[in-house]
Design an enzyme around this catalytic site. Structure first.
Site, PDB file in Angstrom:
ATOM      1  N   THR A  19      43.610  36.825  40.383  1.00  0.00           N
ATOM      2  CA  THR A  19      44.829  37.469  39.879  1.00  0.00           C
ATOM      3  C   THR A  19      44.775  38.973  40.043  1.00  0.00           C
ATOM      4  O   THR A  19      45.792  39.614  40.312  1.00  0.00           O
ATOM      5  CB  THR A  19      45.026  37.094  38.397  1.00  0.00           C
ATOM      6  OG1 THR A  19      45.211  35.682  38.314  1.00  0.00           O
ATOM      7  CG2 THR A  19      46.203  37.799  37.779  1.00  0.00           C
ATOM      8  N   SER A  65      40.207  31.804  42.102  1.00  0.00           N
ATOM      9  CA  SER A  65      38.844  31.351  41.789  1.00  0.00           C
ATOM     10  C   SER A  65      38.773  29.859  41.488  1.00  0.00           C
ATOM     11  O   SER A  65      37.698  29.263  41.560  1.00  0.00           O
ATOM     12  CB  SER A  65      38.289  32.150  40.611  1.00  0.00           C
ATOM     13  OG  SER A  65      38.898  31.769  39.401  1.00  0.00           O
ATOM     14  N   THR A  98      39.804  34.958  37.112  1.00  0.00           N
ATOM     15  CA  THR A  98      39.222  34.730  35.783  1.00  0.00           C
ATOM     16  C   THR A  98      38.987  33.252  35.503  1.00  0.00           C
ATOM     17  O   THR A  98      38.185  32.909  34.631  1.00  0.00           O
ATOM     18  CB  THR A  98      40.142  35.282  34.679  1.00  0.00           C
ATOM     19  OG1 THR A  98      41.424  34.640  34.781  1.00  0.00           O
ATOM     20  CG2 THR A  98      40.283  36.788  34.781  1.00  0.00           C
ATOM     21  N   ASP A  99      39.671  32.349  36.212  1.00  0.00           N
ATOM     22  CA  ASP A  99      39.552  30.922  35.883  1.00  0.00           C
ATOM     23  C   ASP A  99      38.115  30.412  35.975  1.00  0.00           C
ATOM     24  O   ASP A  99      37.682  29.643  35.126  1.00  0.00           O
ATOM     25  CB  ASP A  99      40.449  30.075  36.803  1.00  0.00           C
ATOM     26  CG  ASP A  99      41.918  30.213  36.440  1.00  0.00           C
ATOM     27  OD1 ASP A  99      42.749  29.586  37.120  1.00  0.00           O
ATOM     28  OD2 ASP A  99      42.222  30.959  35.487  1.00  0.00           O
TER      29      ASP A  99
HETATM   30  N1  ASP Z   1      44.772  33.073  36.887  1.00  0.00           N
HETATM   31  C1  ASP Z   1      43.487  33.271  37.522  1.00  0.00           C
HETATM   32  C2  ASP Z   1      43.074  34.723  37.363  1.00  0.00           C
HETATM   33  O1  ASP Z   1      43.359  35.233  36.292  1.00  0.00           O
HETATM   34  C3  ASP Z   1      43.517  32.857  38.935  1.00  0.00           C
HETATM   35  C4  ASP Z   1      42.092  32.848  39.460  1.00  0.00           C
HETATM   36  O2  ASP Z   1      41.176  32.557  38.699  1.00  0.00           O
HETATM   37  O3  ASP Z   1      41.924  33.144  40.630  1.00  0.00           O
HETATM   38  O4  ASP Z   1      42.446  35.316  38.220  1.00  0.00           O
END
Ligand code: ASP
Length: 333
Positions: A19, A65, A98-99
């Protein structure tokens, strides 16, 4: 103030996507966005970072991720290892979704042969969103990577002004700005303006004190995580073993308790000589060893979440640990 002295530290920023590198249709698009920027582009959005560090960047991946698989994980880890082993580099930052940030951060925590600052950073909102958190998170991560107090702290995660240990950090909310959290183990420190303040340090082995490394690691063994619940059947355990799993982690209920189906799965794994690790779906707390574990050689994940137990299990199995040695590994790391 940040580190005194005239020489700005050399920080390598390793981009992987997420993200923090995404853009949406407009400022109120908080969910339907996609990865759009390179690490160089997100760095241009934070020109102030160039005032506190000499920056260079690499981009081993540019994905969400939740799409990272073991081959991408190894590519990111190799890029990080190459950077920390460069004498001209003082610290590194990894930009990441973050995932699954907690899985990559913990893997790096276990394999990077360094005492240099290693900081993983992500964002909950895309760069185009109202009150995007990426730029300040990235600035703070670079600031932490330049700070001598970040040395020998293992892999750190800097998000929302907090500094977490890779071992404790987890994503605990779908979309809240404070979704990244340390659970009952809390934070190692925090960042206020240009002040990096640590109040704790990790105790468990990591980075230069870890027995694990990338040496000779061409691939990672397939380890599955299965979620236990009322009336769970043994069929998913059979399927995991049939698919070639070299280890199974169960996200058990409470203290890692097993349903009848999961216990049957443990029997199948034991018969196949495959390690079976009992973690807890509660997301925190120590999974106490039970007398009943001995029946099927079940291993307690200690206080690791199921997703981190899988990371440690992959590395331990890849390094030749069998069922007997694995409990010591989980009790130590
Ligand atoms: N929503 C996730 C983020 O906050 C997407 C990811 O993990 O790539 O990065």
């Amino acid at each position: 103030m940040h580190e005194q002295g005239n020489r700005r530290k050399h920080v390598v920023v390793i981009g992987t996507g997420g993200t923090i590198a995404s853009s949406g249709a407009d400022a109120i698009d908080f969910h339907n966005y996609s990865v759009s920027s390179t690490v160089e582009q997100i760095l241009t959005a934070v020109p102030e970072a160039g005032q506190i560090a000499r920056l260079s960047s690499t981009q081993p991946a540019n994905v969400d991720s939740f799409m990272i698989d073991n081959s991408v994980l190894l590519a990111v880890a190799r890029a990080a290892k190459d950077a920390v082993q460069d004498d001209a580099v003082d610290g590194i930052v990894i930009t990441h979704g973050t995932d699954t940030l907690e899985e990559t951060a913990y893997f790096l925590h276990l394999v990077l042969p360094t005492n240099k600052p290693v900081v993983v950073v992500g964002a909950m909102r895309p760069a185009t969103a109202m009150s995007a958190d990426g730029p300040l998170n990235l600035f703070n991560a670079i600031l932490a990577a330049t700070n001598s107090s970040s040395v020998q702290k293992g892999v750190l995660v800097v998000v929302n002004g907090h500094i977490y240990s890779a071992r404790d950090v987890m994503k605990r909310d779908t979309s809240s700005i404070d979704a990244i959290d340390g659970g009952k183990y809390g934070i190692l420190g925090e960042i206020s303006g240009e002040n990096v303040n640590f109040v704790h340090a990790p105790v468990k082995p990591h980075t230069s004190n870890s027995e694990f490394s990338l040496f000779g690691l061409d691939e990672l063994p397939h380890v599955d995580v299965l979620f236990d619940h009322q009336s769970a059947g043994p069929h998913l355990y059979e399927a995991a073993l049939a698919a070639g799993a070299k280890g199974i982690v169960v996200a058990g209920t409470g203290n890692g308790s097993l349903s009848a189906g999961a216990r049957q799965g443990a029997a199948y794994a034991h018969d196949a000589g495959i390690p079976f690790i009992r973690a807890s779906r509660t997301g925190q707390g120590i999974v106490a060893s039970l007398k009943s574990d001995s029946e099927h050689g079940i291993i307690s994940a200690n206080s690791l979440t199921p997703q981190k137990a899988r990371v440690l299990a992959m590395l331990a199995i890849a390094h030749g640990e069998g069922v007997v040695g694995l409990q010591d590994v989980f009790d130590n790391y």
